[in-house]
Design a protein around this motif. Structure first.
Motif, PDB file in Angstrom:
ATOM      1  N   SER A   5       1.114   1.923  -3.566  1.00 54.20           N
ATOM      2  CA  SER A   5       0.339   1.133  -2.619  1.00 54.20           C
ATOM      3  C   SER A   5       1.264   0.154  -1.927  1.00 54.20           C
ATOM      4  O   SER A   5       2.025  -0.546  -2.583  1.00 54.20           O
ATOM      5  CB  SER A   5      -0.764   0.367  -3.365  1.00 54.20           C
ATOM      6  OG  SER A   5      -1.475  -0.458  -2.471  1.00 54.20           O
ATOM      7  N   PRO A   8      -1.917  -5.051   0.544  1.00 61.81           N
ATOM      8  CA  PRO A   8      -3.046  -5.489  -0.270  1.00 61.81           C
ATOM      9  C   PRO A   8      -4.323  -4.730   0.069  1.00 61.81           C
ATOM     10  O   PRO A   8      -4.703  -4.589   1.217  1.00 61.81           O
ATOM     11  CB  PRO A   8      -3.167  -6.967   0.103  1.00 61.81           C
ATOM     12  CG  PRO A   8      -1.804  -7.349   0.568  1.00 61.81           C
ATOM     13  CD  PRO A   8      -1.272  -6.147   1.261  1.00 61.81           C
ATOM     14  N   ARG A   9      -4.973  -4.227  -0.963  1.00 59.32           N
ATOM     15  CA  ARG A   9      -6.232  -3.514  -0.762  1.00 59.32           C
ATOM     16  C   ARG A   9      -6.846  -3.271  -2.125  1.00 59.32           C
ATOM     17  O   ARG A   9      -6.211  -3.449  -3.144  1.00 59.32           O
ATOM     18  CB  ARG A   9      -5.992  -2.163  -0.068  1.00 59.32           C
ATOM     19  CG  ARG A   9      -5.058  -1.260  -0.845  1.00 59.32           C
ATOM     20  CD  ARG A   9      -4.963   0.103  -0.197  1.00 59.32           C
ATOM     21  NE  ARG A   9      -4.300   0.013   1.081  1.00 59.32           N
ATOM     22  CZ  ARG A   9      -2.996   0.048   1.235  1.00 59.32           C
ATOM     23  NH1 ARG A   9      -2.217   0.138   0.168  1.00 59.32           N
ATOM     24  NH2 ARG A   9      -2.460  -0.014   2.424  1.00 59.32           N
ATOM     25  N   ARG A  10      -8.056  -2.843  -2.143  1.00 68.75           N
ATOM     26  CA  ARG A  10      -8.662  -2.437  -3.399  1.00 68.75           C
ATOM     27  C   ARG A  10      -8.125  -1.068  -3.771  1.00 68.75           C
ATOM     28  O   ARG A  10      -8.117  -0.155  -2.966  1.00 68.75           O
ATOM     29  CB  ARG A  10     -10.200  -2.382  -3.251  1.00 68.75           C
ATOM     30  CG  ARG A  10     -10.829  -3.745  -3.007  1.00 68.75           C
ATOM     31  CD  ARG A  10     -12.327  -3.606  -2.894  1.00 68.75           C
ATOM     32  NE  ARG A  10     -12.936  -4.883  -2.583  1.00 68.75           N
ATOM     33  CZ  ARG A  10     -13.268  -5.792  -3.487  1.00 68.75           C
ATOM     34  NH1 ARG A  10     -13.047  -5.530  -4.768  1.00 68.75           N
ATOM     35  NH2 ARG A  10     -13.806  -6.942  -3.143  1.00 68.75           N
ATOM     36  N   ALA A  11      -7.705  -0.955  -5.026  1.00 66.97           N
ATOM     37  CA  ALA A  11      -7.042   0.280  -5.432  1.00 66.97           C
ATOM     38  C   ALA A  11      -7.931   1.493  -5.261  1.00 66.97           C
ATOM     39  O   ALA A  11      -7.482   2.550  -4.817  1.00 66.97           O
ATOM     40  CB  ALA A  11      -6.588   0.157  -6.889  1.00 66.97           C
ATOM     41  N   GLU A  14      -8.114   3.805  -2.166  1.00 62.42           N
ATOM     42  CA  GLU A  14      -7.067   4.784  -1.899  1.00 62.42           C
ATOM     43  C   GLU A  14      -7.221   6.046  -2.731  1.00 62.42           C
ATOM     44  O   GLU A  14      -6.906   7.135  -2.291  1.00 62.42           O
ATOM     45  CB  GLU A  14      -5.685   4.156  -2.158  1.00 62.42           C
ATOM     46  CG  GLU A  14      -5.299   3.096  -1.138  1.00 62.42           C
ATOM     47  CD  GLU A  14      -5.121   3.707   0.232  1.00 62.42           C
ATOM     48  OE1 GLU A  14      -4.598   4.822   0.313  1.00 62.42           O
ATOM     49  OE2 GLU A  14      -5.518   3.082   1.215  1.00 62.42           O
ATOM     50  N   LEU A  29       0.701  -0.113  -8.112  1.00 63.54           N
ATOM     51  CA  LEU A  29      -0.364  -0.800  -7.370  1.00 63.54           C
ATOM     52  C   LEU A  29       0.086  -2.202  -6.953  1.00 63.54           C
ATOM     53  O   LEU A  29      -0.733  -3.121  -6.844  1.00 63.54           O
ATOM     54  CB  LEU A  29      -1.624  -0.895  -8.244  1.00 63.54           C
ATOM     55  CG  LEU A  29      -2.185   0.437  -8.746  1.00 63.54           C
ATOM     56  CD1 LEU A  29      -3.358   0.208  -9.693  1.00 63.54           C
ATOM     57  CD2 LEU A  29      -2.610   1.313  -7.589  1.00 63.54           C
ATOM     58  N   CYS A  32      -1.794  -5.051  -4.614  1.00 62.02           N
ATOM     59  CA  CYS A  32      -3.237  -4.825  -4.496  1.00 62.02           C
ATOM     60  C   CYS A  32      -3.970  -6.110  -4.870  1.00 62.02           C
ATOM     61  O   CYS A  32      -3.433  -6.965  -5.570  1.00 62.02           O
ATOM     62  CB  CYS A  32      -3.686  -3.688  -5.427  1.00 62.02           C
ATOM     63  SG  CYS A  32      -3.151  -2.057  -4.895  1.00 62.02           S
ATOM     64  N   ILE A  39      -8.596  -4.621 -11.658  1.00 59.38           N
ATOM     65  CA  ILE A  39      -8.165  -3.745 -10.574  1.00 59.38           C
ATOM     66  C   ILE A  39      -9.172  -2.613 -10.521  1.00 59.38           C
ATOM     67  O   ILE A  39      -9.208  -1.743 -11.399  1.00 59.38           O
ATOM     68  CB  ILE A  39      -6.752  -3.180 -10.819  1.00 59.38           C
ATOM     69  CG1 ILE A  39      -5.733  -4.310 -10.961  1.00 59.38           C
ATOM     70  CG2 ILE A  39      -6.349  -2.235  -9.703  1.00 59.38           C
ATOM     71  CD1 ILE A  39      -5.505  -5.089  -9.698  1.00 59.38           C
ATOM     72  N   VAL A  57      -0.546  -9.006  -8.117  1.00 57.38           N
ATOM     73  CA  VAL A  57      -1.932  -8.593  -7.839  1.00 57.38           C
ATOM     74  C   VAL A  57      -2.925  -9.696  -8.172  1.00 57.38           C
ATOM     75  O   VAL A  57      -4.135  -9.487  -8.101  1.00 57.38           O
ATOM     76  CB  VAL A  57      -2.292  -7.308  -8.627  1.00 57.38           C
ATOM     77  CG1 VAL A  57      -1.421  -6.153  -8.177  1.00 57.38           C
ATOM     78  CG2 VAL A  57      -2.178  -7.527 -10.122  1.00 57.38           C
TER      79      VAL A  57
END
Length: 239
Positions: A5, A8-11, A14, A29, A32, A39, A57
């Motif tokens: 990844s 930054p994003r919600r795992a 993806e 990750l 994230c 997570i 994270v």
């Protein structure tokens, strides 16, 4: 199979469409965003996961990590973990490498739960306040006798090898030495061959200069006669 990844994003955004998570061995990750220390999408379904990276994270504890019995290497750098390491031995029993650099660990006592990680060989605590304590290294090695490397160095301040922990330098050096000796021997043989050829060529040239034919069976007497005349003339030439 792995996953990486980069922003930054919600795992789970993806990998929600990824099938066969039980085949994943490496999962990265980094960066994230965690939700209350979790997570989303990181579950016990990753039964064969061996490497997990959760750098930056926003974790404040490891309480919500899933049980991953085959996990060997865990990266938790640049989070806000200050304690609560008790659950690691329960959820990650086969952990061998743990990186807690850049967290909020202040006291040696917070590391005591790591004693239960029998397979733990490498621990990194760079940029944690605990590293500023007197006799920090001696205290950690005494507390965790199973450790081989702390912050990349063993108890005798020898640097750790690569992450694989395998060094084949000695074998390579021996192989190189053998190869060198063999090469030198071949060079010697080749040089001898060259010298022999030069001598043969010089002999042939001398005979040509004397006007001698190699195919003539009577040339031995001619050679001696010509060489005798040559020796007679040499003193005169010197005078």
């Amino acid at each position: 199979m792995g996953y990486s990844s980069r922003r930054p994003r919600r795992a789970n955004e993806e990998w929600e469409n990824i099938a066969c998570v039980d085949t994943v061995r490496e999962l990265v990750l980094d960066n994230c965003s965690s939700n209350e220390g979790k997570i989303e999408g990181l579950t016990e379904e990753f039964v064969n996961l061996e490497f997990l990276s959760l750098i930056n994270v926003g974790l404040i504890s490891v309480t919500n990590l899933p049980r991953l019995e085959k996990l060997k290497k865990l990266e938790l750098s640049d989070n806000r973990i200050s304690g609560g390491l008790d659950v690691l031995a329960e959820k990650l029993p086969n952990l061998t490498h743990l990186n807690l650099s850049g967290n909020k660990l202040k006291d040696i006592s917070t590391l005591e739960p790591l004693k239960k990680l029998d397979s733990l060989k490498s621990l990194n605590l760079f940029n944690c306040e605990v590293t500023n304590l007197n006799d920090y290294r001696e205290s950690v090695f005494k507390l965790l006798p199973q450790l081989t490397y702390l912050d990349g160095y063993d108890v005798e301040d020898r640097e750790a090898p690569d992450s694989d922990g395998e060094v084949n330098g000695d074998d390579d050096e021996e192989g190189n030495e053998d190869g060198k000796e063999h090469f030198d021997e071949e060079d010697g043989d080749e040089e001898e061959g060259v010298v022999g050829e030069e001598d043969e060529v010089s002999g042939d040239k001398e005979e040509e200069d004397l006007g001698i034919d190699d195919d003539d069976e009577d040339n031995d007497e001619d050679v001696k006669a010509v060489q005798g005349e040559k020796r007679k003339r040499e003193p005169d030439d010197d005078d």
